[in-house]
Design an enzyme around this catalytic site. Structure first.
Site, PDB file in Angstrom:
ATOM      1  N   ARG A  29       0.695  -1.532   0.033  1.00 46.14           N
ATOM      2  CA  ARG A  29       0.117  -0.123  -0.300  1.00 46.14           C
ATOM      3  C   ARG A  29       0.795   0.714   0.218  1.00 46.14           C
ATOM      4  NH1 ARG A  29      -2.748  -2.915   4.018  1.00 46.14           N
ATOM      5  NH2 ARG A  29      -4.468  -4.189   3.000  1.00 46.14           N
ATOM      6  N   LYS A  60       2.393  11.067 -12.534  1.00 47.39           N
ATOM      7  CA  LYS A  60       1.341  10.369 -12.442  1.00 47.39           C
ATOM      8  C   LYS A  60       2.100   8.481 -12.677  1.00 47.39           C
ATOM      9  CE  LYS A  60      -1.865  13.192 -15.226  1.00 47.39           C
ATOM     10  NZ  LYS A  60      -2.213  13.324 -16.164  1.00 47.39           N
ATOM     11  N   GLU A 102       8.123  16.914 -26.228  1.00 48.38           N
ATOM     12  CA  GLU A 102       7.164  18.050 -24.690  1.00 48.38           C
ATOM     13  C   GLU A 102       8.415  19.255 -24.595  1.00 48.38           C
ATOM     14  OE1 GLU A 102       5.112  15.618 -23.556  1.00 48.38           O
ATOM     15  OE2 GLU A 102       4.794  14.229 -24.093  1.00 48.38           O
ATOM     16  N   LYS A 145       7.049  22.225 -15.417  1.00 46.66           N
ATOM     17  CA  LYS A 145       5.856  21.616 -14.917  1.00 46.66           C
ATOM     18  C   LYS A 145       6.359  20.810 -13.509  1.00 46.66           C
ATOM     19  CE  LYS A 145       4.617  16.715 -15.352  1.00 46.66           C
ATOM     20  NZ  LYS A 145       4.597  15.581 -16.285  1.00 46.66           N
ATOM     21  N   GLU A 158      -4.549  16.493 -11.230  1.00 49.37           N
ATOM     22  CA  GLU A 158      -5.395  17.122 -12.939  1.00 49.37           C
ATOM     23  C   GLU A 158      -7.147  16.702 -12.540  1.00 49.37           C
ATOM     24  OE1 GLU A 158      -3.664  15.256 -15.632  1.00 49.37           O
ATOM     25  OE2 GLU A 158      -5.728  14.793 -16.910  1.00 49.37           O
ATOM     26  N   ARG A 212      -3.665  20.990 -14.935  1.00 47.89           N
ATOM     27  CA  ARG A 212      -2.468  20.040 -15.419  1.00 47.89           C
ATOM     28  C   ARG A 212      -2.479  19.434 -16.700  1.00 47.89           C
ATOM     29  NH1 ARG A 212       0.416  15.498 -11.207  1.00 47.89           N
ATOM     30  NH2 ARG A 212       1.861  14.713 -12.897  1.00 47.89           N
ATOM     31  N   ASN A 239      -1.079  18.105 -21.654  1.00 51.80           N
ATOM     32  CA  ASN A 239      -1.623  16.675 -22.662  1.00 51.80           C
ATOM     33  C   ASN A 239      -1.705  17.522 -23.707  1.00 51.80           C
ATOM     34  OD1 ASN A 239      -1.310  14.600 -20.893  1.00 51.80           O
ATOM     35  ND2 ASN A 239      -3.304  15.409 -20.161  1.00 51.80           N
ATOM     36  N   HIS A 277      -1.622  15.146 -27.052  1.00 54.45           N
ATOM     37  CA  HIS A 277      -1.947  13.566 -25.984  1.00 54.45           C
ATOM     38  C   HIS A 277      -3.206  13.211 -26.428  1.00 54.45           C
ATOM     39  CE1 HIS A 277       1.571  15.026 -24.314  1.00 54.45           C
ATOM     40  NE2 HIS A 277       1.781  13.862 -23.426  1.00 54.45           N
ATOM     41  N   HIS A 286      -2.558   9.451 -28.518  1.00 57.87           N
ATOM     42  CA  HIS A 286      -2.695   8.179 -27.250  1.00 57.87           C
ATOM     43  C   HIS A 286      -3.847   6.990 -28.080  1.00 57.87           C
ATOM     44  CE1 HIS A 286      -1.925   9.559 -22.522  1.00 57.87           C
ATOM     45  NE2 HIS A 286      -1.023   9.144 -23.707  1.00 57.87           N
ATOM     46  N   HIS A 329       6.112   7.256 -27.611  1.00 61.59           N
ATOM     47  CA  HIS A 329       5.501   8.369 -27.140  1.00 61.59           C
ATOM     48  C   HIS A 329       5.265   9.550 -27.552  1.00 61.59           C
ATOM     49  CE1 HIS A 329       2.786  10.429 -24.478  1.00 61.59           C
ATOM     50  NE2 HIS A 329       3.708  11.388 -24.082  1.00 61.59           N
TER      51      HIS A 329
END
Lengths: 449, 449
Positions: free
Chosen positions: B206, B228, B270, B312, B322, B326, B330, B333, B337, B350
């Site tokens: 955990r 993330k 990026e 960032k 987010e 935030r 993206n 993205h 994606h 990527h």
């Protein structure tokens, strides 16, 4: 005053709770209270520590007439007395949430609906619970709320399915259903379902809301409260997971009507735990009422659940991520997890393993000279009355215990820390500072090899 | 003053950043600064928003002589000038942490060791990076620190292995090694390793501590910062994961010496993103220095990394999970994606998919009338100079885009929200309030069917 003493003493480092003498007014004739609300009305303030609130808030509407048409399973006789839930708050700042406890709460759609975020809900349940309560929950989510759509995923039942493969079925369903971040997961079932659904909610899209609807004693008194979620690894229990709090816990005590006796007894192991580690008056109440509990007396259960949730909520509020105090809730669990892992998930229920583990932890505490023999006897006695095992399965060896206990989450820098009783009834310690000989002696006493 | 303007303006709802006219003093001849520290020393205060600190703290000892013997790969010429790291702080209350940036930082054991908790470390890396840097990292962790033991798990390299099966190998190794809650995971590699190791650290027992040591431009300028973490699902990228912050991010820019050209260019996608969405002066600097970046000029890279991390860190500090701001990180993205998921992980990197996706997002912004044509041209131009694709693969169809975009994490209650440019260079919006026709037109313009 007793309440102040309780609050103060529960914050000491040794985690002692109030002893009987500090609370002489605690009634022992609780079962004469038949208002269906447990025993809250008799002492709404005294049992309320700073971190909890237990009340019947006026703001909760009793939507009885509006919902009764959609709730065929509802016991009408419970309605007038059982419709207003007892509320125990888990105080965790912006992650605080209420535990609703009462009979017939699934017949109050408003309770559930106020905690649903977004328009999409995924109910996670299992093959045993789904035929009993899934329709009822879907109804509670959607009655008067046509914008909400509910998906469900029905997992196989049992601890042996608390694994990554089964968890992936939840993700598959959520993704195939195109659920987004504003959805809500609902865990409908026992501890396994609650733990898996919670971990899925923690991980899906990096975290979505979820609600716990526990349907077993085990889940109602323990696992659904406090945000521990996760799955098992073949080498040990709950090794993969997250601390992730629900939006609310909704405990409809009517769901216990369908619970098998063995499951019911298993949950009592955790109830008994609270008494042993921090709540002597509660343990004494249990000793007096164990037969009522075994006979499924609803008022006795309502009280046992409420008092357990209060204990759990108080501990979690003070130590959400188990840096110390919270670990004490694991009395008997380190031995118990070894039994579950070695014996194979599914042979013994979690509470059964915890019961045997509790006896072992109490035995070790006695060998260390930390408790009176009377506590050993009383522990054995109440567990036997609850028809729970007081020794591990015969196949368990010392090496099996040692092997699994070595990967326990409570190991720190190689040292196994245990929860052991120390002092008067209701007092315990979480420590790695004990004579290893006592542990060896306990293992030898309970294992043939 | 320019700095105050920048800090204030970056907090407005439209997420605009400072335009050139507010910062006329930003030097364009940065490459003449050869101190190996980027360009920090020229304006240490002006570019420092409230939530960041960028400094050369006196408290950091330069353990050069003590460590040089253990660091065979070290470039001696860098030592005198490059040993003191630039520090960018990510301000997240009790989850705050530093990003160390500099050449030769892996030759400074103290930097890493101060962030290791407990005595056990698990380095998670891959088959490509392990032969290059694993020994160096183990050395940095253990030099002068004999109490620490280091395990490692070497995963197959590539986005297609960012899945649950591969993640389980990390858990297997951690559990078989009997790591406990006081251990530290170290991610050594690119974005895939960082995301997987971070999610494993979030979930193991955990949650245990972890450290990011990114070795690609992509990871150094973006994925290692901000917490993330996660893995892919066959139906979409990063759908399972957690927000989980590291103890520190250690960026040794020397690791870029072994990075293939294609990987290097991928990371620039990026870098360019930050300029487009919130930092026009940075974009203008990139336009002037793109050839230096492609030629691997170390000072140019040091500056690009630092400035990217500052952007960032500032965004993450304001919106860790987010809820709005935030998401602007993206840009490109959502389209990207879709390309990665449909084309199959591993065909395009990527950043390559993000580059094509950025062109599509910019195209759509222009069709909506939200930006000048010059921004479209400048975006295409700089991406082409970076040798990045500016159109999706030919096999991509409109249906493929729509199908994957429907399960994007930015969908809310069924509405797909996108990051689109709006206004002058360096301004963007995150919105679901756009004419669907523009999206359709963009998809038709970039797909044959």
């Amino acid at each position: 005053m007793a309440a102040a003493a309780a609050t103060t003493r529960r914050r000491t480092a040794s985690y002692s709770t109030l002893s009987t003498k500090h609370n002489p007014s605690l009634p022992t004739n609780h079962l004469t209270n038949k208002n269906g609300l447990g025993f809250l009305s008799e002492n709404p303030v005294r049992i309320r520590p700073l971190s909890l609130s237990c009340s019947r808030p006026a703001k909760l509407p009793m939507k009885v007439s509006a919902t009764s048409a959609a709730t065929p399973v509802m016991e009408t006789s419970k309605l007038s007395s059982g419709a207003v839930p007892t509320i125990v708050d888990v105080d965790l700042g912006d992650r605080s949430y209420p535990i609703y406890i009462g009979s017939g709460l699934l017949d109050q759609p408003d309770l559930l609906q106020r905690h649903v975020h977004g328009k999409r809900v995924l109910v996670v349940t299992n093959t045993t619970v789904a035929p009993l309560y899934l329709d009822k929950v879907v109804s509670a989510l959607t009655v008067g709320n046509p914008n909400v759509t509910v998906e469900s995923v029905i997992l196989p039942d049992g601890e042996k399915y608390k694994d990554m493969d089964t968890l992936m079925k939840v993700f598959d369903k959520a993704i195939e259903s195109r659920l987004d971040r504003r959805c809500t997961f609902v865990a409908l079932g026992g501890g396994v379902i609650g733990d898996m659904c919670g971990y899925a909610a923690a991980s899906f899209l990096r975290g979505v809301n979820f609600i716990q609807i526990p349907t077993t004693v085990m889940a109602q008194v323990d696992s659904s409260v406090g945000g521990k979620t996760g799955i098992n690894h073949r080498l040990g229990k709950n090794l993969i997971g997250a601390f992730y709090q629900p939006q609310c816990v909704l405990i409809d005590t009517n769901t216990l009507n369908t619970l098998p006796d063995r499951e019911l007894a298993s949950g009592l192991a955790e109830v008994i735990k609270y008494g042993l580690i921090r709540d002597a008056p509660f343990f004494e109440w249990q000793e007096k009422n164990i037969q009522a509990l075994m006979a499924r007396d609803p008022d006795a259960f309502a009280y046992a659940i409420k008092r357990s949730c209060e204990n759990k909520a108080e501990v979690v509020s003070q130590d959400e991520k188990e840096s110390g105090l919270r670990a004490t809730l694991n009395l008997g669990h380190t031995f118990g997890h070894a039994i579950e892992t070695s014996y194979g998930y599914g042979h013994w229920l979690h509470g059964e393993a915890v019961a045997a583990g509790t006896v072992m932890a109490v035995d070790m505490s006695y060998r260390l000279g930390w408790i009176d023999e009377s506590i050993v006897e009383r522990t054995n006695n109440i567990l036997k009355q609850a028809k729970l095992p007081t020794t591990p399965p015969e196949m368990m060896t010392i090496d099996m215990f040692k092997s699994v206990m070595a990967v326990d989450k409570k190991v720190a820098d190689g040292l196994l820390r245990l929860i052991l009783l120390k002092g008067p009834l209701g007092s315990c310690v979480f420590t790695g500072d004990y004579d290893r000989k006592a542990l060896d002696e306990t293992l030898h006493a309970f294992c043939k090899s």
